[in-house]
Design an enzyme around this catalytic site. Structure first.
Site, PDB file in Angstrom:
ATOM      1  N   HIS A   1       0.803  -1.227   0.000  1.00  0.00           N
ATOM      2  CA  HIS A   1       0.000   0.000   0.000  1.00  0.00           C
ATOM      3  C   HIS A   1       0.838   1.279   0.000  1.00  0.00           C
ATOM      4  O   HIS A   1       0.299   2.349  -0.296  1.00  0.00           O
ATOM      5  CB  HIS A   1      -0.922   0.031   1.222  1.00  0.00           C
ATOM      6  CG  HIS A   1      -1.996  -1.004   1.213  1.00  0.00           C
ATOM      7  ND1 HIS A   1      -2.855  -1.175   0.142  1.00  0.00           N
ATOM      8  CD2 HIS A   1      -2.359  -1.928   2.143  1.00  0.00           C
ATOM      9  CE1 HIS A   1      -3.691  -2.160   0.421  1.00  0.00           C
ATOM     10  NE2 HIS A   1      -3.409  -2.640   1.620  1.00  0.00           N
TER      11      HIS A   1
ATOM     12  N   ASP B   1      -3.587 -10.712  -2.055  1.00  0.00           N
ATOM     13  CA  ASP B   1      -4.055 -10.147  -0.790  1.00  0.00           C
ATOM     14  C   ASP B   1      -5.528  -9.771  -0.915  1.00  0.00           C
ATOM     15  O   ASP B   1      -5.996  -9.417  -1.999  1.00  0.00           O
ATOM     16  CB  ASP B   1      -3.215  -8.894  -0.495  1.00  0.00           C
ATOM     17  CG  ASP B   1      -3.289  -8.398   0.930  1.00  0.00           C
ATOM     18  OD1 ASP B   1      -4.366  -7.894   1.308  1.00  0.00           O
ATOM     19  OD2 ASP B   1      -2.287  -8.479   1.649  1.00  0.00           O
TER      20      ASP B   1
ATOM     21  N   HIS C   1      -6.797  -7.135   0.117  1.00  0.00           N
ATOM     22  CA  HIS C   1      -6.832  -5.700  -0.174  1.00  0.00           C
ATOM     23  C   HIS C   1      -6.162  -5.424  -1.520  1.00  0.00           C
ATOM     24  O   HIS C   1      -5.169  -6.057  -1.871  1.00  0.00           O
ATOM     25  CB  HIS C   1      -6.108  -4.914   0.918  1.00  0.00           C
ATOM     26  CG  HIS C   1      -6.710  -5.065   2.281  1.00  0.00           C
ATOM     27  ND1 HIS C   1      -6.386  -6.121   3.116  1.00  0.00           N
ATOM     28  CD2 HIS C   1      -7.592  -4.298   2.956  1.00  0.00           C
ATOM     29  CE1 HIS C   1      -7.053  -5.990   4.253  1.00  0.00           C
ATOM     30  NE2 HIS C   1      -7.799  -4.907   4.182  1.00  0.00           N
TER      31      HIS C   1
ATOM     32  N   ASP D   1      -4.960 -12.622   4.090  1.00  0.00           N
ATOM     33  CA  ASP D   1      -6.102 -12.057   4.808  1.00  0.00           C
ATOM     34  C   ASP D   1      -7.437 -12.308   4.120  1.00  0.00           C
ATOM     35  O   ASP D   1      -8.480 -11.854   4.602  1.00  0.00           O
ATOM     36  CB  ASP D   1      -5.910 -10.561   5.066  1.00  0.00           C
ATOM     37  CG  ASP D   1      -5.441  -9.797   3.844  1.00  0.00           C
ATOM     38  OD1 ASP D   1      -5.322 -10.404   2.765  1.00  0.00           O
ATOM     39  OD2 ASP D   1      -5.163  -8.587   3.975  1.00  0.00           O
TER      40      ASP D   1
END
Length: 387
Positions: A131, A167, A169, A253
């Site tokens: 990120h 991921d 995200h 995740d």
């Protein structure tokens, strides 16, 4: 299948620590390495150390004034909201530069090993901080180690690098850094931005030359749907792009037990994705594979088992799902966390999925997500979006 495999590790990587109560607790990485060691997985790889990335290396993906700002925060621990440090997601702490530069240095060491041929596969499970933006910390990430590694390989003459991010995200930082660079194909499979941070990653985000690929999956997506989407998008694009190196980010995740996301994957489904990416590295990238960790916030039952499977898969010696977790590791879990450890290396699932080639169902939200991505991306790569 694999020749030489390198795992980059230094105990100082555990210093990437935002403090008590923060979801990105370093114990998850500590327990992973301990589990992999007790399972004998680390006996099958070359374990090597690393040093921190230099400012010049960090500047391959980050603005120099941002690196200077992180250094100032690092010296005192005082927040600097202008660079994203001092928030709930990214607390400031003394030594933050050193800890973050070491994570980037570990992924760089893995990249050098793969690029120079010292190792066919290389991993940094403490990495995957996808990120971080060129001039700001974001989403628990200070320096974007996958982007630094990719940029370094480009500086060494690489012409085609593929980055696949599984991921939950969106891999927004890596996408942003290479959005206008057709030498880098970024593929991210993630929970829809309508329900999860960072709020980006729609199929319409395609990059300058259709080199940014986003599969935005609905909340509640489980193994069958996730694997259907993966196989409908990732293999055809990698086969067409033919990267010189495959870089992958393995945030775990998306697991059903993760406290921050809304996907419903099992450990067994995630293990299937590792095997698929391993095979694709050999098929499309001449075996050159750089893998990192990423997100994952169920610290005991998910992260250590998932990434131990990842290392074992890369080593060419997969751990049988029913393998018991070692007693010594269970004792360590109790000592370090007070939690009850899992007893074996499986969630007891045997994931199967219907291949997208069998037909598109417009009433299925997962199929709609797949088709949105294929329509946005496939024609730009000379591929037919229809199954």
């Amino acid at each position: 299948m694999s020749r030489s495999v390198r795992v980059v590790w230094d105990d100082r990587l555990l210093s990437y620590d935002f403090g008590p109560g923060h979801p990105l607790a370093p114990v998850r990485v500590e327990l992973t390495m301990a589990l992999a060691r007790e399972l004998g997985v680390l006996d099958k790889v070359e374990l090597t150390g690393c040093g921190p990335a230099t400012d010049d290396e960090l500047a391959l993906a980050h603005r120099r004034d941002y690196v200077a700002a992180v250094r100032r925060v690092s010296a005192t621990g005082a927040p600097d909201l202008a660079c994203g440090l001092g928030t709930a997601d990214n607390p400031s702490f003394a030594g933050v530069h050193d800890a973050s530069a070491l994570v980037a240095g570990a992924t760089l060491a893995a990249a050098r090993a793969v690029w120079t041929g010292e190792a066919e596969h290389a991993l940094n499970i403490a990495g995957g901080l996808h990120h971080a933006m060129p001039a700001a910390a974001s989403g628990f990430c200070v320096y974007n180690d996958p982007a630094v590694a990719i940029a370094w390989m480009l500086s060494q003459g690489a012409e085609r690098i593929a980055y696949v991010d599984v991921d939950a995200h969106h891999g927004d930082g890596v996408q942003a850094i290479f959005y206008d660079d057709p030498r880098v194909l970024t593929i991210s499979l993630h929970e829809s931005p309508r329900t999860l941070f960072p709020g980006t990653g729609l199929p319409s985000e395609t990059g300058a030359e259709v080199s940014a690929v986003n599969v935005a999956l609905p909340a509640g997506c489980s193994d069958a749907g996730w694997l259907r989407a993966f196989h409908a998008v990732v293999p055809p694009l990698l086969r067409e792009f033919r990267p010189e190196v495959l870089v992958t980010q393995h945030g775990c995740d998306g697991h059903a037990l993760d406290p921050l996301t809304h996907l419903m994957l099992s450990l067994d489904g995630q293990r299937r994705s590792y095997a698929a990416l391993h095979a694709l590295a050999h098929e499309t990238a001449g075996g050159r594979w750089l893998a990192t960790g990423g997100g994952g916030y169920e610290l005991v039952r998910v992260v250590p088992r998932a990434w131990s499977h990842l290392i074992a898969e890369a080593a060419g010696h997969p751990v049988e799902p029913g393998t018991p977790t070692p007693p010594g590791w269970r004792e360590l879990v109790t000592e370090r966390t007070g939690e009850v450890p899992p007893l074996n290396m499986t969630d007891g699932r045997d994931p199967e999925f219907p291949d997208f080639a069998g037909g598109y169902d417009p009433g299925d939200p997962i199929d709609r997500a797949i088709m949105a991505t294929r329509k946005a991306i496939f024609p730009g790569h000379g591929l037919d979006p229809q199954p």
